[in-house]
Scaffold this active site. Structure first.
Site, PDB file in Angstrom:
ATOM      1  N   ALA A 263      36.971 -43.215  50.084  1.00 29.58           N
ATOM      2  CA  ALA A 263      37.658 -44.078  49.114  1.00 29.58           C
ATOM      3  C   ALA A 263      37.003 -45.457  49.067  1.00 29.58           C
ATOM      4  CB  ALA A 263      39.126 -44.206  49.501  1.00 29.58           C
TER       5      ALA A 263
ATOM      6  N   MET B 271      38.001 -44.776  54.223  1.00 33.98           N
ATOM      7  CA  MET B 271      37.260 -45.617  53.277  1.00 33.98           C
ATOM      8  C   MET B 271      35.760 -45.354  53.394  1.00 33.98           C
ATOM      9  SD  MET B 271      39.799 -47.135  51.846  1.00 33.98           S
ATOM     10  CE  MET B 271      39.042 -48.409  50.827  1.00 33.98           C
ATOM     11  N   CYS B 272      35.110 -45.329  52.262  1.00 37.32           N
ATOM     12  CA  CYS B 272      33.659 -45.106  52.204  1.00 37.32           C
ATOM     13  C   CYS B 272      32.898 -46.112  53.060  1.00 37.32           C
ATOM     14  CB  CYS B 272      33.211 -45.213  50.744  1.00 37.32           C
ATOM     15  SG  CYS B 272      31.435 -45.289  50.499  1.00 37.32           S
ATOM     16  N   PHE B 273      33.314 -47.372  52.996  1.00 34.74           N
ATOM     17  CA  PHE B 273      32.578 -48.420  53.708  1.00 34.74           C
ATOM     18  C   PHE B 273      32.800 -48.365  55.224  1.00 34.74           C
ATOM     19  CE2 PHE B 273      32.022 -49.889  49.468  1.00 34.74           C
ATOM     20  CZ  PHE B 273      30.824 -50.582  49.489  1.00 34.74           C
TER      21      PHE B 273
END
Lengths: 242, 131
Positions: free
Chosen positions: A73, A136-138
């Site tokens: 995300a 989360m993607c990050f």
């Protein structure tokens, strides 16, 4: 010989428009297109296969969508988003997925270095921003991700469908409460916003990737298709399909 | 050389007639493109429900590697009558046994003929040729 791409820039467009236009270009685009955009209102986008239960920040953004592309995300706020859409046989995307990331990220890294950020591909190892439990993607990194100062600063994902490819990228200008401890422009030697950084990124896309960028706009047919496709992106049925 | 007991699609699925049905999977080339030889990069595969009708060329499923989601295209029309239950939890089988245990779906074809697809030699040329 340079390769002609249409460049579509839209600042502060809605999540529905942003996702709808990217899908329209993936399904029916008749020319390679590079988009640069920002989001208004801000939105949390889920990766295509993510379960909503896997994202701890679900419901925390102004809007929620589910992207066609994979991965984790992303909270689309304080960032420059880009997308590339073209046939899978294009030299940028021909062959394995991994090297296609290396090519695109090569241009992104050069632009980031120009504003004083020590950006590079992560390679082996891990990052201090890694925290996969957040969804989360990050907070999840791979060797081909772009990092500086030990934290991930660019999120990327692709969708390959019907012989075409859609490549999403998010470059973080500032962090948000949903994406703490990540790399942003705060460490840069020059102060930049998404809009002021955009020309630098485009310069390196031209030089490093050999793209000839021709400013353009979506055709009326693309706008109509984008509106039709985009309307479903924020519906419960679409967002909570997994 | 890839097996010549089956046919191949430009979108890198293979199809093999097995009795009165057709089994379908993806080729080693497709797997390599997705995961660069690291089968651990394959993270998810979504296959259709048994009973679903598919048209040739239609998306019947999706596969995700760490960095890309790709559609799986049905090479023939028909009804999905079986899916490989191993795939979802053991994606590495796609790389380890591409032509055997790595099958994805079994289709009861409307017309069980796969002659329109490429044979192994033609597919070899297809993936070797500059596009």
């Amino acid at each position: 010989m340079q390769d002609s791409w249409r460049l579509i820039t839209t600042w502060g467009t809605t999540p529905e428009f942003n996702m709808g236009l990217d899908e329209a270009l993936l399904l029916e685009g008749d020319q390679p297109t590079l988009r640069l955009y920002t989001w208004s209102p801000d939105a949390l986008s889920l990766g295509w296969f993510q379960k909503t239960s896997e994202v701890s920040g679900i419901g925390s953004a102004s809007s929620t969508v589910r992207r066609l592309t994979g991965g984790g995300a992303i909270h689309h706020e304080g960032e420059l988003t880009f997308s590339l859409c073209c046939p899978q046989t294009h030299p940028l995307y021909r062959g394995p997925v991994g090297p296609s990331y290396a090519r695109i990220h090569g241009a992104v890294i050069l632009a980031l270095r120009q504003i004083g950020l020590p950006a590079r591909l992560r390679g082996e190892g891990s990052l201090t921003s890694d925290d996969p439990a957040s969804g989360m993607c990050f907070h999840h990194s791979t060797p081909l991700d772009v990092e500086w100062n030990g934290r991930k600063g660019v999120g990327s994902a692709q969708r390959r469908k019907g012989g075409r490819v859609l490549h999403h990228g998010s470059i973080k200008v500032t962090s948000t409460p949903l994406e703490g401890n990540i790399a942003t422009f705060e460490q840069a030697t020059e102060s930049h916003t998404a809009q002021s950084f955009a020309p630098l990124l485009l310069d390196h896309m031209r030089q490093h990737l050999g793209l000839r960028l021709v400013p353009g706009v979506p055709s009326p047919e693309e706008r109509e298709r984008a509106a039709e496709l985009g309307a479903r992106y924020t519906t419960d049925e679409w967002v909570h399909q997994r | 050389m890839r097996p010549d007991d089956r046919r191949y699609a430009t979108s890198h699925e293979w199809a093999k007639i097995d009795g009165d049905s057709v089994i379908v999977g993806i080729t080693d080339f497709a797997v390599d493109e997705l995961c660069n030889g690291n089968e651990g990069d394959l993270v998810y595969c979504d296959l259709p429900e048994v009973g679903r009708l598919v048209e040739a060329g239609e998306t019947f499923g999706e596969i995700e590697s760490v960095k890309a989601v790709s559609d799986l295209q049905a090479p023939i029309s028909g009804e999905i009558i079986e899916i490989n239950p191993v795939i979802e939890d053991h994606l590495q089988v796609l790389a380890e046994d591409t032509w055997g245990k790595g099958w994805m779906v079994r289709i009861k074809a409307t017309a069980p003929n796969i002659d329109h697809m490429m044979d192994a030699a033609t597919y070899e040329g297809h993936i070797s040729a500059p596009h």
